[in-house]
Design an enzyme around this catalytic site. Structure first.
Site, mmCIF file in Angstrom:
data_model
loop_
_atom_site.group_PDB
_atom_site.id
_atom_site.type_symbol
_atom_site.label_atom_id
_atom_site.label_comp_id
_atom_site.label_asym_id
_atom_site.label_seq_id
_atom_site.Cartn_x
_atom_site.Cartn_y
_atom_site.Cartn_z
ATOM 1 N N SER A 1 0.803 -1.223 0.000
ATOM 2 C CA SER A 1 0.000 0.000 0.000
ATOM 3 C C SER A 1 0.839 1.278 0.000
ATOM 4 C CB SER A 1 -0.966 -0.002 1.190
ATOM 5 O OG SER A 1 -1.957 -0.991 1.019
ATOM 6 N N THR B 1 -6.114 -3.319 6.967
ATOM 7 C CA THR B 1 -6.002 -4.704 6.526
ATOM 8 C C THR B 1 -6.177 -5.628 7.733
ATOM 9 O OG1 THR B 1 -4.666 -6.231 5.202
ATOM 10 C CG2 THR B 1 -3.472 -4.753 6.699
ATOM 11 N N LYS C 1 -10.149 -5.263 9.917
ATOM 12 C CA LYS C 1 -11.236 -4.814 9.046
ATOM 13 C C LYS C 1 -12.599 -4.796 9.740
ATOM 14 C CE LYS C 1 -9.144 -6.021 4.609
ATOM 15 N NZ LYS C 1 -9.340 -6.708 3.315
ATOM 16 N N ASP D 1 -12.437 -3.108 -1.550
ATOM 17 C CA ASP D 1 -12.074 -4.422 -2.092
ATOM 18 C C ASP D 1 -13.122 -4.909 -3.093
ATOM 19 O OD1 ASP D 1 -9.682 -4.787 -0.687
ATOM 20 O OD2 ASP D 1 -10.714 -5.632 1.049
ATOM 21 N N GLY E 1 -12.274 -21.682 -1.900
ATOM 22 C CA GLY E 1 -11.989 -21.182 -0.565
ATOM 23 C C GLY E 1 -13.207 -20.532 0.066
ATOM 24 N N GLY F 1 -12.739 -18.100 3.097
ATOM 25 C CA GLY F 1 -12.308 -17.170 4.131
ATOM 26 C C GLY F 1 -12.902 -15.788 3.933
ATOM 27 N N GLY G 1 -3.859 -10.850 -8.102
ATOM 28 C CA GLY G 1 -4.028 -10.134 -6.849
ATOM 29 C C GLY G 1 -3.478 -8.721 -6.912
#
Length: 279
Positions: free
Chosen positions: A23, A68, A72, A109, A132, A134, A242
């Site tokens: 970042s 992050t 969050k 995001d 996934g 998560g 990503g």
């Protein structure tokens, strides 16, 4: 209010661990390109216990924060309001300090994912698969709520994770079906596959990529490419990385914090690529 180049303003990314974060590279590149010579962007390693004290002591020179893991969700009670997007996944990755002192939370995001896909020509799909279950998977579901017109199949490793994904689907108004991770090779035939798993988790799937794959969005960026992404590219499929996500969510953060639009996407992407190559 649009930022002036000479304004002395501060921003930073918070999380733990934070040393790996790109970042600062992305935001500083944007400031240079926009001529915001008075702006600075730092990183602070904080856990949930330290977060309230840090936020409370921030002065009027602060324009915003990138947030992050694992903060969050923890940051939400410290804010004066959050956007509908952030509320939909109970996660804030962006805090903007308004002129009247209010702390406003948002989630870039989700629109960042949509923008990264759009950049590769993917604006709508009739079905999708998620690898996934998560925190990133819930953001992926929220993004798919905007572009997927049909079923999303989530490939997970446990009944508990399967239940979580179905709950997120109900909350986000997405038709979600869950399947066992052992059958994850079936996911690769979907029009859009979003891999939200940790490094190495999808390596065993690389040899099962179909002859004519459609689109893969792999949220990892370091190391890159993943074995799955490399194989996908070799067979001619579209790949979103990503880093694409990181850049597009940061673009939206820069615009919200500085009031300058558009943020310099390519300058930020180039800075990120150079930083990763130097690692």
């Amino acid at each position: 209010m649009t930022a002036r180049a000479t304004d002395a303003r501060r921003a930073a990314v918070l999380g733990k661990p934070i040393a790996h974060s790109l970042s600062p590279v992305l935001h500083r590149a944007a400031y240079r390109e926009l001529g915001l010579t008075g702006w600075s962007y730092d990183r602070f390693e904080l856990d949930e216990a330290a977060l309230p004290g840090f936020v409370e002591q921030l002065g009027p020179e602060w324009a915003g924060l990138s947030v992050t893991m694992p903060l969050k969700r923890a940051v939400i009670p410290l804010l004066d309001g959050i956007s509908d997007t952030a509320a939909s996944v109970e996660a804030v990755n962006t805090v903007v300090f308004a002129e009247d002192g209010r702390r406003l939370g948002d989630n870039t995001d989700i629109p960042g994912m949509v923008a990264a896909l759009r950049e590769r020509g993917i604006e709508q799909v009739d079905s999708a698969a998620i690898l996934g279950a998560g925190a990133t998977a819930s953001s992926a579901l929220a993004a798919l709520a905007r572009i997927c017109t049909g079923e999303v199949v989530a490939y997970v490793r446990s009944d508990a994770r399967a239940a979580e994904m179905r709950q997120w689907g109900e909350r986000l108004d997405v038709e979600v079906r869950t399947a066992d991770w052992a059958d994850a090779a079936e996911a690769l035939r979907a029009p859009l596959v979003i891999a939200t798993t940790p490094a190495g988790a999808t390596d065993a799937l690389a040899h099962t990529v179909p002859e004519r794959p459609a689109a893969l969005f792999d949220v990892l960026y370091d190391p890159w490419p993943t074995e799955l992404a490399a194989r996908w590219s070799m067979t001619g499929g579209a790949v979103v990385s990503g880093l694409d996500l990181l850049v597009h969510q940061a673009v939206l953060q820069v615009e919200r914090m500085t009031g300058r639009t558009p943020a310099p996407v390519e300058a930020m992407r180039t800075a990120g690529e150079h930083a990763l190559a130097a690692r």
